[in-house]
Structures are given as structure tokens and as C-alpha cells.
Design a protein around this motif. Sequence first.
Motif, PDB file in Angstrom:
ATOM      1  N   UNK A 142       0.880  -1.166   0.000  1.00  0.00           N
ATOM      2  CA  UNK A 142       0.000   0.000   0.000  1.00  0.00           C
ATOM      3  C   UNK A 142       0.918   1.215   0.000  1.00  0.00           C
ATOM      4  N   UNK A 143       0.850   1.991  -1.077  1.00  0.00           N
ATOM      5  CA  UNK A 143       1.752   3.119  -1.290  1.00  0.00           C
ATOM      6  C   UNK A 143       0.961   4.422  -1.223  1.00  0.00           C
ATOM      7  N   UNK A 144       1.309   5.283  -0.296  1.00  0.00           N
ATOM      8  CA  UNK A 144       0.690   6.598  -0.177  1.00  0.00           C
ATOM      9  C   UNK A 144       1.746   7.642  -0.510  1.00  0.00           C
ATOM     10  N   UNK A 145       1.462   8.497  -1.488  1.00  0.00           N
ATOM     11  CA  UNK A 145       2.352   9.626  -1.748  1.00  0.00           C
ATOM     12  C   UNK A 145       1.666  10.896  -1.281  1.00  0.00           C
ATOM     13  N   UNK A 146       2.246  11.524  -0.279  1.00  0.00           N
ATOM     14  CA  UNK A 146       1.624  12.689   0.354  1.00  0.00           C
ATOM     15  C   UNK A 146       1.480  13.863  -0.619  1.00  0.00           C
ATOM     16  N   UNK A 147       2.532  14.272  -1.359  1.00  0.00           N
ATOM     17  CA  UNK A 147       2.364  15.414  -2.268  1.00  0.00           C
ATOM     18  C   UNK A 147       1.318  15.196  -3.363  1.00  0.00           C
ATOM     19  N   UNK A 148       1.156  13.956  -3.854  1.00  0.00           N
ATOM     20  CA  UNK A 148       0.161  13.728  -4.900  1.00  0.00           C
ATOM     21  C   UNK A 148      -1.207  13.390  -4.327  1.00  0.00           C
ATOM     22  N   UNK A 149      -1.274  13.182  -2.994  1.00  0.00           N
ATOM     23  CA  UNK A 149      -2.545  12.894  -2.317  1.00  0.00           C
ATOM     24  C   UNK A 149      -3.242  11.707  -2.973  1.00  0.00           C
ATOM     25  N   UNK A 150      -2.439  10.662  -3.209  1.00  0.00           N
ATOM     26  CA  UNK A 150      -2.944   9.439  -3.824  1.00  0.00           C
ATOM     27  C   UNK A 150      -2.394   8.203  -3.121  1.00  0.00           C
ATOM     28  N   UNK A 160      -4.831  -0.570  10.287  1.00  0.00           N
ATOM     29  CA  UNK A 160      -3.755  -0.285  11.235  1.00  0.00           C
ATOM     30  C   UNK A 160      -2.419  -0.864  10.774  1.00  0.00           C
ATOM     31  N   UNK A 161      -1.352  -0.232  11.225  1.00  0.00           N
ATOM     32  CA  UNK A 161       0.014  -0.692  10.968  1.00  0.00           C
ATOM     33  C   UNK A 161       0.902  -0.070  12.045  1.00  0.00           C
ATOM     34  N   UNK A 162       1.891  -0.803  12.549  1.00  0.00           N
ATOM     35  CA  UNK A 162       2.738  -0.269  13.624  1.00  0.00           C
ATOM     36  C   UNK A 162       3.500   0.965  13.167  1.00  0.00           C
ATOM     37  N   UNK A 163       3.458   2.011  13.983  1.00  0.00           N
ATOM     38  CA  UNK A 163       4.263   3.202  13.713  1.00  0.00           C
ATOM     39  C   UNK A 163       4.314   4.061  14.957  1.00  0.00           C
ATOM     40  N   UNK A 164       5.340   4.877  15.053  1.00  0.00           N
ATOM     41  CA  UNK A 164       5.559   5.711  16.232  1.00  0.00           C
ATOM     42  C   UNK A 164       4.740   6.992  16.222  1.00  0.00           C
ATOM     43  N   UNK A 165       4.034   7.259  15.129  1.00  0.00           N
ATOM     44  CA  UNK A 165       3.339   8.535  14.978  1.00  0.00           C
ATOM     45  C   UNK A 165       1.840   8.442  15.294  1.00  0.00           C
ATOM     46  N   UNK A 166       1.369   7.235  15.631  1.00  0.00           N
ATOM     47  CA  UNK A 166      -0.042   7.004  15.971  1.00  0.00           C
ATOM     48  C   UNK A 166      -0.977   7.419  14.836  1.00  0.00           C
ATOM     49  N   UNK A 226      -9.921  -7.673  12.598  1.00  0.00           N
ATOM     50  CA  UNK A 226      -9.443  -8.832  11.846  1.00  0.00           C
ATOM     51  C   UNK A 226      -7.944  -8.689  11.656  1.00  0.00           C
ATOM     52  N   UNK A 227      -7.177  -9.612  12.222  1.00  0.00           N
ATOM     53  CA  UNK A 227      -5.735  -9.610  12.021  1.00  0.00           C
ATOM     54  C   UNK A 227      -5.428  -9.990  10.577  1.00  0.00           C
ATOM     55  N   UNK A 228      -4.453  -9.331   9.974  1.00  0.00           N
ATOM     56  CA  UNK A 228      -4.096  -9.581   8.580  1.00  0.00           C
ATOM     57  C   UNK A 228      -2.970 -10.602   8.532  1.00  0.00           C
ATOM     58  N   UNK A 229      -3.217 -11.716   7.858  1.00  0.00           N
ATOM     59  CA  UNK A 229      -2.232 -12.793   7.787  1.00  0.00           C
ATOM     60  C   UNK A 229      -1.161 -12.524   6.733  1.00  0.00           C
ATOM     61  N   UNK A 230      -1.557 -12.020   5.574  1.00  0.00           N
ATOM     62  CA  UNK A 230      -0.616 -11.829   4.464  1.00  0.00           C
ATOM     63  C   UNK A 230       0.311 -10.642   4.739  1.00  0.00           C
ATOM     64  N   UNK A 231       1.588 -10.764   4.377  1.00  0.00           N
ATOM     65  CA  UNK A 231       2.496  -9.624   4.535  1.00  0.00           C
ATOM     66  C   UNK A 231       2.212  -8.545   3.486  1.00  0.00           C
ATOM     67  N   UNK A 232       1.790  -7.377   3.944  1.00  0.00           N
ATOM     68  CA  UNK A 232       1.482  -6.254   3.042  1.00  0.00           C
ATOM     69  C   UNK A 232       2.218  -5.031   3.564  1.00  0.00           C
ATOM     70  N   UNK A 233       3.142  -4.521   2.780  1.00  0.00           N
ATOM     71  CA  UNK A 233       3.920  -3.371   3.196  1.00  0.00           C
ATOM     72  C   UNK A 233       3.146  -2.073   3.087  1.00  0.00           C
ATOM     73  N   UNK A 287       7.607   3.769   7.041  1.00  0.00           N
ATOM     74  CA  UNK A 287       7.668   2.446   6.430  1.00  0.00           C
ATOM     75  C   UNK A 287       7.157   1.440   7.449  1.00  0.00           C
ATOM     76  N   UNK A 288       6.168   0.626   7.063  1.00  0.00           N
ATOM     77  CA  UNK A 288       5.596  -0.326   8.010  1.00  0.00           C
ATOM     78  C   UNK A 288       4.933  -1.452   7.222  1.00  0.00           C
ATOM     79  N   UNK A 289       4.080  -2.225   7.898  1.00  0.00           N
ATOM     80  CA  UNK A 289       3.271  -3.234   7.213  1.00  0.00           C
ATOM     81  C   UNK A 289       1.939  -3.359   7.931  1.00  0.00           C
ATOM     82  N   UNK A 290       0.907  -3.769   7.190  1.00  0.00           N
ATOM     83  CA  UNK A 290      -0.449  -3.833   7.728  1.00  0.00           C
ATOM     84  C   UNK A 290      -0.516  -4.882   8.836  1.00  0.00           C
TER      85      UNK A 290
END
Length: 426
Positions: free
Chosen positions: A194-202, A313-319, A379-386, A230-233
Motif C-alpha cells: 500500500x503506497x501513499x504519496x503525500x504530495x500527490x494525495x494518492x 492499522x500498521x505499527x508506527x511511532x506517529x499514531x 481482523x488480524x491480517x495474515x498476508x504480509x502487506x507493506x 515504512x511499516x506493514x499492515x
Amino acid sequence: MSELKLHRRSILLLGAAWAAGLASQAHAQTTETTSSISTPAPKPKLNSTLATHTGIVADKGEAAMLTLGSEEALTGAIAHYQEIVAGGGWPTLPNKKVGKTTKGPQIVLLRQRLVAEGYLPFDALTVATPEVFDDEMSQAITAFQINHGVAQTGTVGDKTLAELNVPAEARLAALQENLIRVQIYSKGIMERMILVNIPSMQLETSHLDRVYSRHNVVVGKLDRPSPALMSKVSDVNFNPYWKIPASIVEKDIVPKYLADSSYLAQMHIRVFDGVDGPEIDPSTIDWSSTPPERYFFRQDPGDFNSLGLVKINFPNEFMVYMHDTPHRELFGGNARLESSGCVRIDQVKTVVDWVLDGQNGFDSATYDANIASHENSVVKVDAPIGVRFMYLTAWATEDGAVNFRPDVYGLDGTGFVLGQPEPKTN
């Protein structure tokens, strides 16, 4: 939407003649400005034409904005723009709009400009009527607009003209600035992302470097910017409670409650004496002298909830997290800097269905049933998704597109790659 390839041709022959016309400074890129607090808010001014769109594009085979080949693609783009700059850049266009019936010398100059960056082949300069704005030029302008996040009209309006007149030196500098970002963001890239680009808002969902779906998103305000991370779901939360951060309690919730004592009840927000403590009556508290972190504020699940009907959700220090929103009208604008740092996703169901597809029999009907239950469930996500929240103002894709977006948080030139940007007050 697809990003169209550039023609790699001999563009240097015209460079010397154009060098004198280059602007001395880079054009200041701006946005048409289109929390996570969900309060009744005025609708944003909507554009007649959206620059970007949400939808499933899996059948198009488009390269994702970040892949294992992104660094190589960007390095190639840098070399290409270095040649352009060495050849004198491209001409500055007059401050005139161009429609499909426009003719004259400005069309000839526009042809030269499009050839210089590779949007038209070199032989477009030798057509029988170079002063006529033809279909090939319109298609080239559309490709340019896609790669610059401008509404696709196939004609040259104010925004397209401003982007065309950004000097080649500034474009090269942007590509070079983003190389280190691409190098770091692509480390540890997974088959599914899952790729989010902040400047392009996409946002893009991708599998094996190809885009499955592309979504308009709402990102952080200038004074509450979204972090790059950088994290994973980890899980998907249906009918979520919103556990309101103390910073939002202080800036948004308490001031609104003090202005209107019915506000908390209207928004289904409850106040507790600690996370696991008893619910309290907010009218019994002197909020003018009480720190926001003293009590725990929580919004009940429902259509009114600031997170909407689902949260990723995905682990990150920024909540921060990705989520739905009750304010879907915000996706109808081209500048979507409206959150408190989290990312709101247009048509979030498509993303959740993709994330959980096939897990324990999960399908679209399962999503609908979970939402219809009105019960909070995780629902916990089983598949690795970055997951990547990226700050890319320039990038190149494996299929030949070179893309530019405004530096919305003013981070280019600072060495910013990952972390929490400093808030901007204006």
C-alpha cells in the motif's frame, strides 16, 4: 489513471536557441487547496474537473509509483534531464491559454516545448502546419497533465501553463532531491504494497510492482502534516471506536464543547476517567484548568465516527493509520490537505477487500456483513502487506513516466526522507 511515456528523442538540437528564454528562477508550485475530527464542516470548493481519480486499474498493467525498479528508472530520468539542461533547457511560453482552435506562433513554441521534454517526437516540428494545435498536441498535453497532477483537458490553461514554464533546471533538481527518498522507501519492498504519496494525495495498492487500484486520499494539513514512514499492515478494524488523541482533544474537542455544551452528545463522544476508567459527566469538569491528557475521550462507532466505518492499522511511532471518513465530499477536490495526519481513503472498501481477499473465506459480502453488524470487530491480517507513506515530489516509473508534484510541506532542500515534518503556520 495511466501515466504516459515520454518520447526519448534528440532534443538537444534546439537547446542553444532556447537558452536565453529560460526563466531565472523555479516556478513556485502551489496547490488549489482541496483532522481526524469529523464535525459538521463546510464543503470545500470543488473543481469542475478532478485531476486524479479513484478506481481499480488492474487490467491496465501499470507500474506502481514505487517498485524494485524505481531507483533505476529515476536514475535514467535524471540522466535524461541532465541532457536537457546541458542543451539549454526549453523555451518559456507566453502567458496565453491554448485551446483546440488556437493557431499562430505560440503553437510553434508550444511544439518546441513539448518536444524538448519528450512529450512529442522530434518530427512534430516538421509537420505541414506547425502553427495549428492538432490532436497529437492535445494528446501530448494530456500526458503532461497526467504526469503533473493537473486536470486532463488536453488544452493549456493557467495551471498547465505554470507547470510547462517550470525551468528544466528546477525539474532536474527535484528528480535529484527525490533519489535518496526512492532508495530508502524501496528497501524491504514486498510483493503486496500500500503506497501513499503525500504530495500527490494518492494511494496505490500494488502486487508484484503492478497497480491493482488507485485512490484519492486526504492527507495532513500544513499545520498537522502526515509523517513519512515504512511499516506493514497489522489489522483491519470494522466499526471502529475513535480513541481521540490528547492533541486533538486540546485543539478541537474541548473548544467545541466549551462553545456548545451539546457538542459531545451530538458527536457521540464519551469521556472516561482513564482508558479503563468509568465514564464521567463532562459538565462536572473545569476544562479551562484541566490538561487534555487527564481524561480519555472516545467516539462510538457509526456513520458519524471520524474514522468512518473501517480503519487499517500498521505499527508506527506517529499514531497514524488509514481510514474511511464520513466527509467523503473532500475527495471531490483536487487539493486534499485536510486531516490531522492520518490518511483518509476514497472507496476504502476496495482496499480492505484487497487486503483481506481470500483470508479465511473473506470476500466482499463479508465486508458488508461486518459493517452491517454495527459491532466493533478487529481482523488480524495474515498476508504480509507493506505500507509506505512517502514524500515524493518527483519520481519515475518503470514504464517510462516521469512525474512531478508540488512540494506541499516545503521539505525539498531539507534532506527530509522519513519522520514527522514540522508544522507550517501558513
